[in-house]
Design a protein around this motif. Structure first.
Motif, mmCIF file in Angstrom:
data_model
loop_
_atom_site.group_PDB
_atom_site.id
_atom_site.type_symbol
_atom_site.label_atom_id
_atom_site.label_comp_id
_atom_site.label_asym_id
_atom_site.label_seq_id
_atom_site.Cartn_x
_atom_site.Cartn_y
_atom_site.Cartn_z
ATOM 1 N N THR A 52 18.300 40.992 50.703
ATOM 2 C CA THR A 52 17.888 42.330 50.265
ATOM 3 C C THR A 52 17.339 42.231 48.842
ATOM 4 O O THR A 52 17.269 41.154 48.263
ATOM 5 C CB THR A 52 19.078 43.312 50.268
ATOM 6 N N GLY A 53 17.013 43.348 48.259
ATOM 7 C CA GLY A 53 16.550 43.406 46.882
ATOM 8 C C GLY A 53 16.000 44.789 46.609
ATOM 9 O O GLY A 53 15.973 45.650 47.502
ATOM 10 N N GLY A 54 15.577 45.009 45.379
ATOM 11 C CA GLY A 54 15.047 46.327 45.074
ATOM 12 C C GLY A 54 14.352 46.374 43.727
ATOM 13 O O GLY A 54 14.490 45.477 42.892
ATOM 14 N N PHE A 55 13.599 47.448 43.535
ATOM 15 C CA PHE A 55 12.871 47.679 42.283
ATOM 16 C C PHE A 55 12.579 49.167 42.183
ATOM 17 O O PHE A 55 12.088 49.777 43.143
ATOM 18 C CB PHE A 55 11.563 46.884 42.283
ATOM 19 N N ALA A 56 12.919 49.759 41.054
ATOM 20 C CA ALA A 56 12.562 51.162 40.806
ATOM 21 C C ALA A 56 11.166 51.168 40.205
ATOM 22 O O ALA A 56 10.984 50.893 39.015
ATOM 23 C CB ALA A 56 13.569 51.809 39.859
ATOM 24 N N SER A 57 10.158 51.434 41.022
ATOM 25 C CA SER A 57 8.782 51.305 40.549
ATOM 26 C C SER A 57 8.323 52.509 39.738
ATOM 27 O O SER A 57 7.416 52.391 38.911
ATOM 28 C CB SER A 57 7.836 51.056 41.721
ATOM 29 N N SER A 58 8.923 53.665 39.948
ATOM 30 C CA SER A 58 8.571 54.851 39.167
ATOM 31 C C SER A 58 9.722 55.846 39.244
ATOM 32 O O SER A 58 10.724 55.608 39.921
ATOM 33 C CB SER A 58 7.286 55.496 39.706
ATOM 34 N N LYS A 59 9.550 56.980 38.578
ATOM 35 C CA LYS A 59 10.580 58.024 38.625
ATOM 36 C C LYS A 59 10.657 58.699 39.987
ATOM 37 O O LYS A 59 11.593 59.445 40.275
ATOM 38 C CB LYS A 59 10.296 59.088 37.559
ATOM 39 N N GLU A 60 9.651 58.448 40.821
ATOM 40 C CA GLU A 60 9.604 59.090 42.133
ATOM 41 C C GLU A 60 9.715 58.106 43.292
ATOM 42 O O GLU A 60 9.785 58.514 44.440
ATOM 43 C CB GLU A 60 8.280 59.862 42.314
ATOM 44 N N LYS A 61 9.731 56.782 43.002
ATOM 45 C CA LYS A 61 9.705 55.809 44.101
ATOM 46 C C LYS A 61 10.530 54.582 43.785
ATOM 47 O O LYS A 61 10.454 54.038 42.687
ATOM 48 C CB LYS A 61 8.264 55.388 44.397
ATOM 49 N N ILE A 62 11.316 54.157 44.789
ATOM 50 C CA ILE A 62 11.982 52.868 44.696
ATOM 51 C C ILE A 62 11.491 51.989 45.842
ATOM 52 O O ILE A 62 11.034 52.481 46.874
ATOM 53 C CB ILE A 62 13.519 52.994 44.731
ATOM 54 N N GLU A 63 11.563 50.697 45.620
ATOM 55 C CA GLU A 63 11.164 49.729 46.641
ATOM 56 C C GLU A 63 12.378 48.891 47.013
ATOM 57 O O GLU A 63 13.143 48.477 46.141
ATOM 58 C CB GLU A 63 10.031 48.853 46.119
ATOM 59 N N LEU A 64 12.561 48.676 48.312
ATOM 60 C CA LEU A 64 13.669 47.876 48.810
ATOM 61 C C LEU A 64 13.135 46.689 49.592
ATOM 62 O O LEU A 64 12.072 46.774 50.209
ATOM 63 C CB LEU A 64 14.569 48.708 49.730
ATOM 64 N N SER A 65 13.871 45.601 49.556
ATOM 65 C CA SER A 65 13.501 44.396 50.308
ATOM 66 C C SER A 65 14.530 44.157 51.406
ATOM 67 O O SER A 65 15.723 44.432 51.231
ATOM 68 C CB SER A 65 13.448 43.183 49.385
#
Length: 208
Positions: A52-65
């Motif tokens: 798994t993994g993740g990244f908060a790309s903006s105040k409105e969107k997160i990305e998950l792996s």
């Protein structure tokens, strides 16, 4: 919450159901998580240890792996939930790709990561390797090393693997230690730190 991209070849409803539950759980703890938060699956952030993994790309969107071939699916879904909690904490912190400042001192980056890690441990029953720091003398040495890093430091080396020191996740582990010291000294909850600056958290840790 809106899922804008799913993992390939997997049942969409399975992720809909899990993410809806996790989103409700997070919002009960962090009411400032946006109601229209978008979730995108992107394996650029994949951590092989957990699938798994993740990244908060903006105040409105997160990305998950999500590694579709990871064998222990039960552990993987538990870690995906923890990643969701971690990235939502970053969104409320304002520590996202959209907000990132290239001139942020490494110690501040470490502390903000440490706070999100402590949140996922406390409220998502996580136990990631990047949360486990060594004895006090050694981790304080790490904190001081991170404090002294220049603006153009090699963040991958210090966040993920330092070949000279043969250590993983130095910034994360140092950051969790600082956050733990701040919590111990202040008797606050990790939720109370979500909008606190890294500088104020470091001051609470009283390491100088």
């Amino acid at each position: 919450m809106e899922i804008i991209k799913y993992p390939k070849n997997l049942e969409h409803k399975n992720f809909d159901d899990h993410l809806t539950i996790w989103n409700d759980e997070v919002k009960a703890l962090l009411p400032d998580v946006p109601g229209d938060l978008k979730v995108k699956f992107n394996n650029e952030w994949l951590i092989p240890d957990t699938g798994t993994g993740g990244f908060a790309s903006s105040k409105e969107k997160i990305e998950l792996s999500f590694d579709e071939n990871f064998e222990d699916k039960e552990a993987q879904m538990k870690d995906l939930r923890a990643s969701y909690f971690h990235e939502c904490y970053h969104v409320v912190q304002g520590f996202t790709g959209q907000d990132y400042d290239d001139h942020m001192p490494a110690i501040e980056n470490a502390i903000l990561e440490g706070a999100a890690t402590r949140f996922e441990i406390t409220y998502a029953s996580a136990d990631p390797g990047w949360s486990n720091y060594p004895e006090r003398e050694k981790v304080v040495e790490w904190v001081n090393l991170v404090k002294g890093l220049p603006v153009n430091y090699d963040w991958q080396k210090w966040k993920f693997y330092n070949p000279e020191m043969k250590e993983r996740w130095i910034m994360y582990r140092a950051g969790v230690f600082v956050v733990d010291q701040a919590l111990e000294n202040s008797k606050l909850d990790i939720i109370d730190l979500v909008k606190m600056s890294a500088k104020d958290i470091l001051a609470l840790a009283e390491l100088d």
